[in-house]
Design a protein around this motif. Structure first.
Motif, PDB file in Angstrom:
ATOM      1  N   PRO A 271       0.823  -1.209   0.000  1.00  0.00           N
ATOM      2  CA  PRO A 271       0.000   0.000   0.000  1.00  0.00           C
ATOM      3  C   PRO A 271       0.865   1.271   0.000  1.00  0.00           C
ATOM      4  CG  PRO A 271      -0.225  -1.238   2.088  1.00  0.00           C
ATOM      5  CD  PRO A 271       0.714  -1.981   1.245  1.00  0.00           C
ATOM      6  N   ASN A 277       1.361   7.410   9.253  1.00  0.00           N
ATOM      7  CA  ASN A 277       1.155   6.067   9.795  1.00  0.00           C
ATOM      8  C   ASN A 277       2.518   5.401  10.012  1.00  0.00           C
ATOM      9  OD1 ASN A 277       0.834   3.286   9.957  1.00  0.00           O
ATOM     10  ND2 ASN A 277      -0.982   3.250   8.660  1.00  0.00           N
ATOM     11  N   THR A 279       3.479   2.430  10.961  1.00  0.00           N
ATOM     12  CA  THR A 279       3.679   1.115  10.329  1.00  0.00           C
ATOM     13  C   THR A 279       3.975   1.249   8.842  1.00  0.00           C
ATOM     14  OG1 THR A 279       1.930   0.405  11.812  1.00  0.00           O
ATOM     15  CG2 THR A 279       2.676  -1.204  10.194  1.00  0.00           C
ATOM     16  N   SER A 280       3.273   2.167   8.207  1.00  0.00           N
ATOM     17  CA  SER A 280       3.457   2.352   6.776  1.00  0.00           C
ATOM     18  C   SER A 280       4.896   2.801   6.476  1.00  0.00           C
ATOM     19  CB  SER A 280       2.451   3.374   6.269  1.00  0.00           C
ATOM     20  OG  SER A 280       2.704   3.716   4.932  1.00  0.00           O
ATOM     21  N   ASP A 283       7.168  -0.119   6.872  1.00  0.00           N
ATOM     22  CA  ASP A 283       6.990  -1.060   5.755  1.00  0.00           C
ATOM     23  C   ASP A 283       7.789  -0.659   4.525  1.00  0.00           C
ATOM     24  OD1 ASP A 283       5.357  -2.781   7.078  1.00  0.00           O
ATOM     25  OD2 ASP A 283       3.488  -2.160   6.102  1.00  0.00           O
TER      26      ASP A 283
HETATM   27  C1  LIG Z   1      -1.189   1.898   8.697  1.00  0.00           C
HETATM   28  O1  LIG Z   1      -0.436   1.218   7.719  1.00  0.00           O
HETATM   29  C2  LIG Z   1      -0.498  -0.168   7.776  1.00  0.00           C
HETATM   30  C3  LIG Z   1       0.456  -0.719   6.753  1.00  0.00           C
HETATM   31  O2  LIG Z   1       0.245  -0.172   5.496  1.00  0.00           O
HETATM   32  C4  LIG Z   1      -1.944  -0.623   7.559  1.00  0.00           C
HETATM   33  O3  LIG Z   1      -2.016  -2.024   7.657  1.00  0.00           O
HETATM   34  C5  LIG Z   1      -2.843   0.030   8.589  1.00  0.00           C
HETATM   35  O4  LIG Z   1      -4.170  -0.276   8.308  1.00  0.00           O
HETATM   36  C6  LIG Z   1      -2.652   1.539   8.567  1.00  0.00           C
HETATM   37  N1  LIG Z   1      -3.383   2.157   9.642  1.00  0.00           N
HETATM   38  C7  LIG Z   1      -4.291   3.121   9.446  1.00  0.00           C
HETATM   39  C8  LIG Z   1      -4.980   3.617  10.675  1.00  0.00           C
HETATM   40  O5  LIG Z   1      -4.537   3.592   8.352  1.00  0.00           O
END
Ligand SMILES: *[C@@H]1O[C@H](CO)[C@@H](O)[C@H](O)[C@H]1NC(C)=O
Ligand SMILES: *[C@@H]1O[C@H](CO)[C@@H](O)[C@H](O)[C@H]1NC(C)=O
Length: 412
Positions: A271, A277, A279-280, A283
C-alpha cells in the motif's frame, strides 16, 4: 603435586590456544585494515592535480565568477554526491564556477577527506578546488549571502542571488537541507537536472574499471560485458537503517529526493506510503522480507529471461545479521516450488550474486559504494528503497543520465 603435574599441560594448552587466538585476531584486523587501506599516495596525487588544474583555470579565465556553497559535512557518500551534483548544476545554471570541496570519508575517520576527482572527476573540470578559492577571490570581491530556506522559493531565489554581478559569492547557510530534499520543491528542478546529469555525470576511471571487472566476474550484462546475463538489482538496505527508520517514522518523514517524483508513484510497492502512519513508514523504509519477495515476484513473474539477481547490501563485520537475511532471501527466490506457487513463468532465480562478491582489490575499498551504484544503474530492473540516498542516486542516473524508463524501477 599431582594436581600441578596434571594442570601444567592443560594450562600450556590454554596458553597456546590463547596465543593462537591473539595471532589470528591480529591477522584478521590487519587484513581488514589493509583491505581498506586508503591509497594515500594516489589521493595526494589527485589533490595536487586538482590544485594545479584549478590554478591554471583561474589564471586563464580572469573574468570567471565563482560560487562557494556551505556543504553537508559527513553523512553517507551518496548524500554528499547528490548535494554536490545539485550545487554544480546551480553553478552552471547561473554561469558561475563551482568551488568544489572534497568528499568527507567516514570510513577513514570523521574528519578524513578524499579528493572529489577520485569519484566524480567530471565535476572538477572547469571548476575550482576550495583549496585555492582564496587565490581566485579576495575578501573585497566576495559577497556573503544567506538564502531564505523556504522550500518552495529556495531554488529560484538562489538562482536569482547567484545571477548578480559580484565576482564571488559565498552562500553561508546550508540550503539543500534534508527537509528541502524530501520536499515537492525538487520536482520542478528535475527536468533540467536530468539534462545536467546526462551532460556532466561521469565516474572516475577506477570506478568504471571495477564495475566492468565485476560484471565480467559475476557474468552480469553491461556495456562492457554484453555477453553477461541480464539481471535485476535489489538494494537491500539494512545495517543502520533499523534505527534510522524508527526515527524517520517518529518524524513522519517521506521518501528522499528523486523517489518523490510523481512519475515514480506507480513504481512504489503498495500500500501507498502514508507518512502519518508509523507502520506504513516502516513497511517502506525497513521492509519485511516477504514484502521484498512480493515486489520481486511482481517484477519477474512474467519475465523468464530475468533469472539473475544482484543484491546490493550493507552486510559487514559490524552488521553480520544482514548476511543471514540475505541468504534467507536468496534461498526463497531460488526455490523452485515457491516460484511455481508464486506463478513464475520459467522457474525460480538461477543465480543470486551480491555486494560482497564484487571483486574489490587491495586499496580499492573506498570505491565499493560507487561500484554498487553503477551495478544497480546497469541492471535491467532496479528495486530500490525510497528512503535511501544510494537508491535515489541510482534512480537519478537511470532516469536522468541514461534516459531509462520508470517502468524498470520499483521502490519498496
Ligand atoms: C497503517 O499502515 C499499515 C500498513 O500499510 C496498515 O495495515 C494500517 O491499516 C494503517 N493504519 C491506518 C490507521 O490507516
Ligand atoms: C494514514 O494513516 C493515518 C494514521 O495511521 C490514518 O488515520 C489515515 O487515515 C491514513 N491515511 C490514508 C490516506 O490512508
Amino acid at each position: 603435586m599431582k594436581f600441578k603435574l596434571l594442570a601444567s599441560p592443560a594450562r600450556w594448552r590454554i596458553f597456546r590456544f590463547l596465543l593462537a587466538f591473539v595471532l589470528l585476531a591480529s591477522l584478521v584486523t590487519s587484513y581488514i585494515y589493509l583491505k581498506h587501506r586508503p591509497s594515500y599516495a594516489l589521493y595526494d596525487t589527485l589533490a595536487n592535480h586538482e590544485v594545479s588544474e584549478s590554478r591554471r583555470f583561474i589564471r586563464n579565465s580572469p573574468d570567471n565568477k565563482y560560487v562557494f556553497f556551505r556543504q553537508l559535512q559527513g553523512a553517507g557518500f551518496n548524500n554528499q554526491a547528490q548535494e554536490i551534483l545539485l550545487f554544480h548544476h546551480l553553478a552552471l545554471l547561473t554561469s558561475r564556477v563551482y568551488v568544489y570541496q572534497p568528499i568527507i570519508w567516514r570510513p577513514r575517520g570523521s574528519e578524513a577527506t578524499v579528493p572529489l576527482s577520485a569519484f566524480i572527476p567530471s565535476i572538477t573540470r572547469n571548476s575550482v578546488s576550495a583549496a585555492v578559492f582564496s587565490e581566485a577571490c579576495s575578501p573585497e570581491e566576495t559577497r556573503r549571502v544567506d538564502i531564505n530556506i523556504d522550500h518552495g522559493a529556495l531554488w529560484e531565489d538562489t538562482k536569482q542571488q547567484l545571477s548578480g554581478d559580484e565576482k564571488c559569492i559565498v552562500v553561508e547557510n546550508w540550503i539543500l537541507n534534508w527537509g528541502f530534499l524530501a520536499s515537492d520543491a525538487l520536482h520542478a528542478i528535475w527536468p533540467e537536472f536530468q539534462k545536467y546529469l546526462s551532460a556532466h555525470f561521469q565516474w572516475s576511471d577506477p570506478i568504471r574499471a571495477i564495475a566492468a571487472r565485476a560484471q565480467a566476474d559475476l557474468t552480469l550484462r553491461g556495456p562492457f560485458n554484453p555477453e553477461g546475463e541480464r539481471y535485476i538489482a535489489l538494494h537491500f538496505r539494512r545495517g543502520d537503517f533499523e534505527g534510522h527508520c524508527q526515527s524517520l517514522a517518529e518524524q513522519q518523514t517521506g521518501f528522499t529526493t528523486w523517489a518523490t517524483l510523481p512519475s515514480l508513484s506507480p513504481s512504489i510497492h503498495s500500500p501507498t506510503l502514508n507518512t502519518t502512519n508509523h507502520t506504513s513508514i516502516i513497511d517502506h523504509c525497513y521492509p519485511a522480507l516477504h514484502r521484498i519477495v512480493d515486489l520481486i515476484d511482481a517484477q519477474v513473474r512474467d519475465k523468464p529471461h530475468l533469472r539473475t539477481l544482484h543484491v546490493l547490501h550493507d552486510g559487514a563485520w559490524d552488521h553480520p545479521l544482514v548476511y543471514a537475511q540475505h541468504y534467507r532471501l536468496a534461498a526463497t527466490l531460488t526455490n523452485a516450488q515457491r516460484a511455481r506457487e508464486a506463478g513464475w513463468v520459467g522457474g525460480p532465480m538461477k543465480r543470486v550474486t551480491h555486494s560482497a562478491q564484487v571483486p574489490i582489490q587491495w586499496g580499492e575499498a573506498d570505491w565499493a559504494v560507487a561500484v554498487d551504484v553503477e551495478l544497480a544503474r546497469r541492471a535491467e530492473i532496479f528495486v530500490g528503497n525510497g528512503y535511501s540516498s544510494l537508491s535515489t542516486q541510482v534512480v537519478a542516473l537511470r532516469l536522468g543520465a541514461d534516459g531509462g524508463r520508470v517502468e524498470d524501477v520499483a521502490l519498496l
